[in-house]
Design a protein around this motif. Structure first.
Motif, PDB file in Angstrom:
ATOM      1  N   ASP A   4     -40.693  74.648  21.664  1.00 58.30           N
ATOM      2  CA  ASP A   4     -41.427  73.446  22.014  1.00 58.30           C
ATOM      3  C   ASP A   4     -40.837  72.270  21.252  1.00 58.30           C
ATOM      4  OD1 ASP A   4     -43.144  74.727  23.747  1.00 58.30           O
ATOM      5  OD2 ASP A   4     -44.653  75.101  22.213  1.00 58.30           O
ATOM      6  N   ILE A   5     -41.001  71.112  21.829  1.00 64.71           N
ATOM      7  CA  ILE A   5     -40.511  69.875  21.233  1.00 64.71           C
ATOM      8  C   ILE A   5     -41.727  69.086  20.762  1.00 64.71           C
ATOM      9  CG2 ILE A   5     -39.231  67.758  21.681  1.00 64.71           C
ATOM     10  CD1 ILE A   5     -37.564  70.356  21.938  1.00 64.71           C
ATOM     11  N   ARG A   6     -41.693  68.630  19.520  1.00 68.83           N
ATOM     12  CA  ARG A   6     -42.794  67.829  18.991  1.00 68.83           C
ATOM     13  C   ARG A   6     -42.421  66.353  19.076  1.00 68.83           C
ATOM     14  NH1 ARG A   6     -47.270  69.030  16.693  1.00 68.83           N
ATOM     15  NH2 ARG A   6     -46.637  71.114  16.074  1.00 68.83           N
ATOM     16  N   LEU A   7     -43.260  65.599  19.778  1.00 67.96           N
ATOM     17  CA  LEU A   7     -43.037  64.162  19.928  1.00 67.96           C
ATOM     18  C   LEU A   7     -43.688  63.403  18.776  1.00 67.96           C
ATOM     19  CD1 LEU A   7     -43.718  63.930  23.763  1.00 67.96           C
ATOM     20  CD2 LEU A   7     -41.509  64.140  22.596  1.00 67.96           C
ATOM     21  N   SER A   8     -43.415  62.114  18.703  1.00 60.40           N
ATOM     22  CA  SER A   8     -43.935  61.322  17.580  1.00 60.40           C
ATOM     23  C   SER A   8     -45.457  61.231  17.575  1.00 60.40           C
ATOM     24  CB  SER A   8     -43.335  59.915  17.585  1.00 60.40           C
ATOM     25  OG  SER A   8     -43.775  59.198  18.709  1.00 60.40           O
ATOM     26  N   ASN A   9     -46.105  61.431  18.728  1.00 62.73           N
ATOM     27  CA  ASN A   9     -47.566  61.405  18.777  1.00 62.73           C
ATOM     28  C   ASN A   9     -48.183  62.760  18.441  1.00 62.73           C
ATOM     29  OD1 ASN A   9     -47.015  62.887  21.063  1.00 62.73           O
ATOM     30  ND2 ASN A   9     -48.185  61.592  22.467  1.00 62.73           N
ATOM     31  N   GLY A  10     -47.322  63.734  18.061  1.00 63.77           N
ATOM     32  CA  GLY A  10     -47.790  65.066  17.693  1.00 63.77           C
ATOM     33  C   GLY A  10     -47.866  66.044  18.855  1.00 63.77           C
ATOM     34  N   GLU A  11     -47.680  65.553  20.065  1.00 67.42           N
ATOM     35  CA  GLU A  11     -47.758  66.410  21.247  1.00 67.42           C
ATOM     36  C   GLU A  11     -46.584  67.384  21.280  1.00 67.42           C
ATOM     37  OE1 GLU A  11     -47.883  65.955  26.126  1.00 67.42           O
ATOM     38  OE2 GLU A  11     -47.697  64.175  24.884  1.00 67.42           O
ATOM     39  N   LEU A  12     -46.883  68.626  21.636  1.00 71.26           N
ATOM     40  CA  LEU A  12     -45.846  69.636  21.831  1.00 71.26           C
ATOM     41  C   LEU A  12     -45.575  69.770  23.317  1.00 71.26           C
ATOM     42  CD1 LEU A  12     -46.845  72.558  19.426  1.00 71.26           C
ATOM     43  CD2 LEU A  12     -44.816  71.128  19.288  1.00 71.26           C
ATOM     44  N   ILE A  13     -44.317  69.728  23.686  1.00 72.80           N
ATOM     45  CA  ILE A  13     -43.968  69.912  25.093  1.00 72.80           C
ATOM     46  C   ILE A  13     -42.875  70.962  25.198  1.00 72.80           C
ATOM     47  CG2 ILE A  13     -44.614  67.596  25.843  1.00 72.80           C
ATOM     48  CD1 ILE A  13     -41.587  66.919  25.819  1.00 72.80           C
ATOM     49  N   ASN A  14     -42.834  71.607  26.339  1.00 76.23           N
ATOM     50  CA  ASN A  14     -41.789  72.570  26.637  1.00 76.23           C
ATOM     51  C   ASN A  14     -40.855  71.932  27.649  1.00 76.23           C
ATOM     52  OD1 ASN A  14     -40.396  74.901  27.900  1.00 76.23           O
ATOM     53  ND2 ASN A  14     -41.725  76.024  26.514  1.00 76.23           N
ATOM     54  N   ILE A  15     -39.583  72.226  27.545  1.00 75.49           N
ATOM     55  CA  ILE A  15     -38.607  71.664  28.471  1.00 75.49           C
ATOM     56  C   ILE A  15     -38.565  72.523  29.720  1.00 75.49           C
ATOM     57  CG2 ILE A  15     -36.185  71.103  28.832  1.00 75.49           C
ATOM     58  CD1 ILE A  15     -35.997  70.618  25.800  1.00 75.49           C
ATOM     59  N   ASN A  16     -38.962  71.922  30.837  1.00 73.52           N
ATOM     60  CA  ASN A  16     -38.886  72.584  32.135  1.00 73.52           C
ATOM     61  C   ASN A  16     -37.786  71.911  32.940  1.00 73.52           C
ATOM     62  OD1 ASN A  16     -41.157  74.278  31.751  1.00 73.52           O
ATOM     63  ND2 ASN A  16     -42.488  72.543  32.175  1.00 73.52           N
ATOM     64  N   ILE A  17     -36.896  72.708  33.502  1.00 73.59           N
ATOM     65  CA  ILE A  17     -35.825  72.176  34.335  1.00 73.59           C
ATOM     66  C   ILE A  17     -36.129  72.574  35.773  1.00 73.59           C
ATOM     67  CG2 ILE A  17     -33.346  72.135  34.805  1.00 73.59           C
ATOM     68  CD1 ILE A  17     -34.034  71.007  32.054  1.00 73.59           C
ATOM     69  N   ASN A  18     -36.169  71.587  36.643  1.00 73.30           N
ATOM     70  CA  ASN A  18     -36.399  71.823  38.062  1.00 73.30           C
ATOM     71  C   ASN A  18     -35.571  70.792  38.847  1.00 73.30           C
ATOM     72  OD1 ASN A  18     -38.034  69.394  38.034  1.00 73.30           O
ATOM     73  ND2 ASN A  18     -39.677  70.650  37.185  1.00 73.30           N
ATOM     74  N   PHE A  19     -35.725  70.775  40.146  1.00 79.60           N
ATOM     75  CA  PHE A  19     -34.916  69.855  40.938  1.00 79.60           C
ATOM     76  C   PHE A  19     -35.290  68.395  40.697  1.00 79.60           C
ATOM     77  CE2 PHE A  19     -34.069  73.797  43.210  1.00 79.60           C
ATOM     78  CZ  PHE A  19     -32.694  73.747  43.199  1.00 79.60           C
ATOM     79  N   TYR A  20     -36.521  68.155  40.321  1.00 80.34           N
ATOM     80  CA  TYR A  20     -36.913  66.794  39.958  1.00 80.34           C
ATOM     81  C   TYR A  20     -36.176  66.357  38.691  1.00 80.34           C
ATOM     82  CZ  TYR A  20     -39.857  62.675  39.417  1.00 80.34           C
ATOM     83  OH  TYR A  20     -40.305  61.391  39.291  1.00 80.34           O
ATOM     84  N   THR A  21     -35.980  67.294  37.778  1.00 84.77           N
ATOM     85  CA  THR A  21     -35.204  67.007  36.559  1.00 84.77           C
ATOM     86  C   THR A  21     -33.798  66.550  36.946  1.00 84.77           C
ATOM     87  OG1 THR A  21     -36.378  68.821  35.475  1.00 84.77           O
ATOM     88  CG2 THR A  21     -34.460  67.933  34.332  1.00 84.77           C
ATOM     89  N   LEU A  22     -33.190  67.272  37.885  1.00 85.05           N
ATOM     90  CA  LEU A  22     -31.834  66.923  38.317  1.00 85.05           C
ATOM     91  C   LEU A  22     -31.792  65.543  38.957  1.00 85.05           C
ATOM     92  CD1 LEU A  22     -30.694  70.345  39.818  1.00 85.05           C
ATOM     93  CD2 LEU A  22     -30.303  69.447  37.515  1.00 85.05           C
ATOM     94  N   LYS A  23     -32.803  65.240  39.763  1.00 86.62           N
ATOM     95  CA  LYS A  23     -32.866  63.921  40.402  1.00 86.62           C
ATOM     96  C   LYS A  23     -32.980  62.828  39.332  1.00 86.62           C
ATOM     97  CE  LYS A  23     -35.632  61.025  43.375  1.00 86.62           C
ATOM     98  NZ  LYS A  23     -36.955  60.722  43.797  1.00 86.62           N
ATOM     99  N   LEU A  24     -33.884  63.017  38.391  1.00 85.55           N
ATOM    100  CA  LEU A  24     -34.069  62.026  37.324  1.00 85.55           C
ATOM    101  C   LEU A  24     -32.812  61.902  36.466  1.00 85.55           C
ATOM    102  CD1 LEU A  24     -37.691  62.928  36.191  1.00 85.55           C
ATOM    103  CD2 LEU A  24     -36.977  60.877  37.438  1.00 85.55           C
ATOM    104  N   LEU A  25     -32.165  63.014  36.218  1.00 86.52           N
ATOM    105  CA  LEU A  25     -30.934  63.010  35.424  1.00 86.52           C
ATOM    106  C   LEU A  25     -29.853  62.202  36.127  1.00 86.52           C
ATOM    107  CD1 LEU A  25     -29.833  64.144  32.799  1.00 86.52           C
ATOM    108  CD2 LEU A  25     -29.137  66.181  34.035  1.00 86.52           C
ATOM    109  N   ALA A  26     -29.728  62.389  37.427  1.00 86.31           N
ATOM    110  CA  ALA A  26     -28.726  61.637  38.198  1.00 86.31           C
ATOM    111  C   ALA A  26     -29.033  60.141  38.188  1.00 86.31           C
ATOM    112  CB  ALA A  26     -28.676  62.163  39.631  1.00 86.31           C
ATOM    113  N   GLN A  27     -30.295  59.789  38.211  1.00 83.03           N
ATOM    114  CA  GLN A  27     -30.697  58.381  38.224  1.00 83.03           C
ATOM    115  C   GLN A  27     -30.641  57.726  36.848  1.00 83.03           C
ATOM    116  OE1 GLN A  27     -34.650  58.721  39.829  1.00 83.03           O
ATOM    117  NE2 GLN A  27     -33.945  58.583  41.947  1.00 83.03           N
ATOM    118  N   SER A  28     -30.571  58.524  35.793  1.00 82.85           N
ATOM    119  CA  SER A  28     -30.711  58.002  34.439  1.00 82.85           C
ATOM    120  C   SER A  28     -29.447  57.384  33.861  1.00 82.85           C
ATOM    121  CB  SER A  28     -31.167  59.114  33.502  1.00 82.85           C
ATOM    122  OG  SER A  28     -30.098  60.028  33.304  1.00 82.85           O
TER     123      SER A  28
END
Length: 130
Positions: A4-28
């Motif tokens: 899990d990744i801890r953000l500055s607000n203390g929230e823990l998130i897991n990295i999920n890779i899906n096709f939306y990730t690829l779309k956002l990555l291409a646009q970024s």
């Protein structure tokens, strides 16, 4: 093992890779930022002046933070969270080790996703030939 990744607000998130990730990555335009950082690192290696080295390091740091902000944005959006890039920038952890962890985990997950998709493609091709 997934971390899990801890953000500055203390929230823990897991990295999920899906096709939306690829779309956002291409646009970024992350690859553009990465090339800029690489060019600055080359320039840094050939620079003699300590003052110019400091300026180049500051540029590299600014681009790196922009890059990690975009990655956090992509991760959050891929997890279904509604954030904009500015909000994602605010969530960059202050700990350098945690930032490095985000980079490493994100790109590790991207490689795993690509390998899995390539395996699926190869399997489909084999099934067509049979």
């Amino acid at each position: 093992m997934d971390r899990d990744i801890r953000l500055s607000n203390g929230e823990l998130i897991n990295i999920n890779i899906n096709f939306y990730t690829l779309k956002l990555l291409a646009q970024s335009n992350l690859s553009i930022l990465e090339r800029k950082i690489d060019k600055l690192k080359e320039k840094l290696a050939s620079t003699k002046s300590e003052e110019k080295k400091q300026d180049i390091n500051n540029e590299i740091n600014a681009l790196s933070y922009e890059m990690i902000g975009k990655i956090i944005y992509i991760i959050l959006r891929s997890n279904g969270k509604k954030v904009d890039e500015e909000e994602a920038m605010i969530l960059i952890p202050g700990d350098v080790d945690e930032i490095e962890n985000i980079f490493n985990e994100f790109f590790k997950k991207m490689e795993e996703f690509k390998k899995k998709e390539e395996s699926k493609r190869q399997m489909r091709e084999m099934m067509k030939k049979a």
